[in-house]
Design a protein around this motif. Structure first.
Motif, PDB file in Angstrom:
ATOM      1  N   ILE A   1       0.860  -1.180   0.000  1.00  0.00           N
ATOM      2  CA  ILE A   1       0.000   0.000   0.000  1.00  0.00           C
ATOM      3  C   ILE A   1       0.895   1.228   0.000  1.00  0.00           C
ATOM      4  CG2 ILE A   1      -1.726   1.318   1.303  1.00  0.00           C
ATOM      5  CD1 ILE A   1      -2.723  -1.368   2.426  1.00  0.00           C
ATOM      6  N   ILE A   2       0.622   2.152  -0.899  1.00  0.00           N
ATOM      7  CA  ILE A   2       1.392   3.394  -0.986  1.00  0.00           C
ATOM      8  C   ILE A   2       0.739   4.441  -0.086  1.00  0.00           C
ATOM      9  CG2 ILE A   2       2.199   5.237  -2.514  1.00  0.00           C
ATOM     10  CD1 ILE A   2       2.102   3.196  -4.818  1.00  0.00           C
ATOM     11  N   VAL A   3       1.559   5.149   0.673  1.00  0.00           N
ATOM     12  CA  VAL A   3       1.097   6.222   1.560  1.00  0.00           C
ATOM     13  C   VAL A   3       1.978   7.446   1.348  1.00  0.00           C
ATOM     14  CG1 VAL A   3       0.205   4.611   3.295  1.00  0.00           C
ATOM     15  CG2 VAL A   3       2.566   5.434   3.447  1.00  0.00           C
TER      16      VAL A   3
ATOM     17  N   VAL B   1      -6.595   0.332  -5.710  1.00  0.00           N
ATOM     18  CA  VAL B   1      -7.712   0.909  -4.962  1.00  0.00           C
ATOM     19  C   VAL B   1      -7.297   2.281  -4.428  1.00  0.00           C
ATOM     20  CG1 VAL B   1      -9.233   0.639  -2.973  1.00  0.00           C
ATOM     21  CG2 VAL B   1      -8.585  -1.375  -4.328  1.00  0.00           C
ATOM     22  N   LEU B   2      -8.041   3.313  -4.802  1.00  0.00           N
ATOM     23  CA  LEU B   2      -7.805   4.651  -4.275  1.00  0.00           C
ATOM     24  C   LEU B   2      -8.596   4.810  -2.979  1.00  0.00           C
ATOM     25  CD1 LEU B   2      -6.711   7.548  -4.411  1.00  0.00           C
ATOM     26  CD2 LEU B   2      -8.699   8.139  -5.835  1.00  0.00           C
ATOM     27  N   ILE B   3      -7.876   5.083  -1.883  1.00  0.00           N
ATOM     28  CA  ILE B   3      -8.479   5.207  -0.555  1.00  0.00           C
ATOM     29  C   ILE B   3      -8.272   6.633  -0.069  1.00  0.00           C
ATOM     30  CG2 ILE B   3      -8.529   4.279   1.786  1.00  0.00           C
ATOM     31  CD1 ILE B   3      -6.601   2.008   0.480  1.00  0.00           C
TER      32      ILE B   3
ATOM     33  N   THR C   1       1.255  -3.571  -5.885  1.00  0.00           N
ATOM     34  CA  THR C   1       0.540  -2.454  -5.280  1.00  0.00           C
ATOM     35  C   THR C   1      -0.958  -2.717  -5.309  1.00  0.00           C
ATOM     36  OG1 THR C   1       2.261  -0.910  -6.035  1.00  0.00           O
ATOM     37  CG2 THR C   1       0.155   0.029  -5.328  1.00  0.00           C
ATOM     38  N   VAL C   2      -1.581  -2.648  -4.129  1.00  0.00           N
ATOM     39  CA  VAL C   2      -3.026  -2.887  -4.055  1.00  0.00           C
ATOM     40  C   VAL C   2      -3.800  -1.622  -3.726  1.00  0.00           C
ATOM     41  CG1 VAL C   2      -2.738  -5.315  -3.439  1.00  0.00           C
ATOM     42  CG2 VAL C   2      -2.908  -3.609  -1.613  1.00  0.00           C
ATOM     43  N   GLY C   3      -3.168  -0.635  -3.085  1.00  0.00           N
ATOM     44  CA  GLY C   3      -3.909   0.559  -2.699  1.00  0.00           C
ATOM     45  C   GLY C   3      -3.027   1.774  -2.549  1.00  0.00           C
ATOM     46  N   PHE C   4      -3.653   2.952  -2.677  1.00  0.00           N
ATOM     47  CA  PHE C   4      -3.014   4.231  -2.381  1.00  0.00           C
ATOM     48  C   PHE C   4      -3.885   4.917  -1.346  1.00  0.00           C
ATOM     49  CE2 PHE C   4      -2.439   8.858  -3.812  1.00  0.00           C
ATOM     50  CZ  PHE C   4      -1.349   9.057  -2.959  1.00  0.00           C
TER      51      PHE C   4
END
Length: 400
Positions: free
Chosen positions: A133-135, A221-223, A186-189
């Motif tokens: 997950i990218i943060v 997935v954009l979070i 990568t599954v989410g940002f």
């Protein structure tokens, strides 16, 4: 007990994990709070945006009392008559397909981390235990072990390791850095539309739209963490609306109860939350009837009483008024809606002394990242009250 005795009691018996201003509050109404000595203050923090609707809103209070007299908790082992109505109303407002209710903002973030990882394995086909997950740097999403594992704030991390793996940290507001960080795993940002705890940092125009497109192109997935920015704070129901986008997962909390009760929610499309099966995630209090009744009332008054529109109009007025203050100690004033940051130059000696001077003149606010004061009053504030506050803020800064 007087204020001195109550502060001493806190210091003696409580863990010292907070450093509050030395004011002891007893009562609140609208934008105002009163201390134990009867002195009135303008609340410019709103409990970190949890009381957007104002302190002790009578409509929310009425809903809470009525529901508390009927039924407060069943656990999710049984159904209750408030949960489905809460789902229907919040989905209608936010155009969401699915909802997962929790209690705190940190629980909502943990929920999202679990969910997008499982989505990555079951739907995207990422190898087991390899999901990333990218943060963003200077993020604030809570204080659990997993969440501080991807914090870049040393004071949040020191002494709390070992940390949870699976996160990549990039600069905030940099779409090129986001694209460069993407891998097949990568599954989410996960990102705040505006970084609140970092000092009300607003990304460049078009950043969220670029992130939306990039996530769509790479099946990510954009979070959006809208726990602070959502529910009217920035002059829109959700801050994503400023760029005309919709996230795959949106986190809301804080003002979801108007300050009456802990409740948060993960708002989602059907595909992502659809990966969860019975027994895989839950909360004893999540989705309880008292919380749902309170949240329904909190959303209703937010919309029906025009609080979002007021945040946009009065927020712009407040922001412009702060920008008119001429002082060499001010570095920048920035904001959106009623989420405003006033940053001092480092040589000004930090923001906390200004918070104490403002307190002494009847305004309560809090410093963040040493050099910035946030001004985030309840969304019911009027122009007349803003004018009163601006006069005081001007006088405090002029005295420096």
């Amino acid at each position: 007990m007087d204020a001195t005795e109550l502060i001493a009691l806190e210091q003696k018996l409580g863990a010292h994990n907070y450093k509050p201003l030395d004011v002891v509050l007893r009562r609140g109404e609208g934008v105002w709070v009163w201390d134990v000595d009867g002195r009135r203050y303008l609340d410019c923090l709103s409990a970190y945006s949890a009381v957007n609707q104002g302190h002790c809103h009578p409509g929310i209070f009425k809903a809470m009392v009525e529901q508390a007299a009927r039924l407060t908790l069943t656990s999710r082992a049984f159904r209750n008559d408030q949960l489905g109505l809460f789902y229907q109303e919040i989905c209608g407002l936010t155009r969401s397909h699915k909802v997962l209710p929790m209690n705190s903002g940190a629980e909502a973030v943990e929920t999202v981390i679990k969910t997008v990882r499982k989505w990555g394995y079951k739907i995207k086909g990422v190898p087991e235990n390899q999901a990333e997950i990218i943060v963003c740097r200077n993020n604030f999403h809570g204080r659990t072990i997993t969440i501080i594992s991807f914090s870049t704030d040393d004071s949040s991390r020191e002494g709390f390791g070992p940390f949870t793996p699976g996160f990549r940290v990039i600069p905030f507001g940099d779409a090129a850095a986001l694209e460069a960080a993407v891998t097949p795993n990568t599954v989410g940002f996960l990102v705040e539309p505006i970084q609140g705890e970092a000092g009300v940092i607003i990304p460049p125009d078009g950043y969220l739209k670029a992130a939306r497109e990039l996530c769509r192109n790479h099946n990510i997935v954009l979070i959006l963490d809208e726990i602070q920015t959502g529910l009217g704070r920035t002059g829109k129901l959700l801050a994503e609306e400023h760029e005309g986008i919709e996230a795959d997962l949106t986190l809301v909390g804080k003002a979801l109860s108007g300050g009456f009760y802990p409740i948060s929610a993960v708002l989602s499309n059907s595909e992502v939350l659809g990966v969860l099966q019975p027994g895989e995630h839950g909360s004893t209090f999540g989705g309880n009837p008292l919380a749902c009744a309170v949240a329904r009332a909190a959303l209703k008054v937010l919309i029906e009483e025009g609080m979002i529109e007021n945040a946009a109009a009065v927020g712009a007025y407040f922001l412009e008024g702060l920008r008119q203050i001429q002082s060499p100690v001010i570095k920048e004033v920035r904001g959106r809606g009623l989420m405003i940051g006033l940053e001092f130059h480092p040589e000004a000696g930090g923001a906390r002394p200004y918070c104490y001077r403002l307190k002494d003149k009847g305004i309560l606010c809090k410093e963040t990242h040493d050099h910035t004061i946030r001004f985030a009053p309840p969304l019911v504030i009027t122009r007349e009250t803003v004018d009163w506050a601006l006069d005081i803020i001007q006088s405090v800064i002029s005295e420096s």
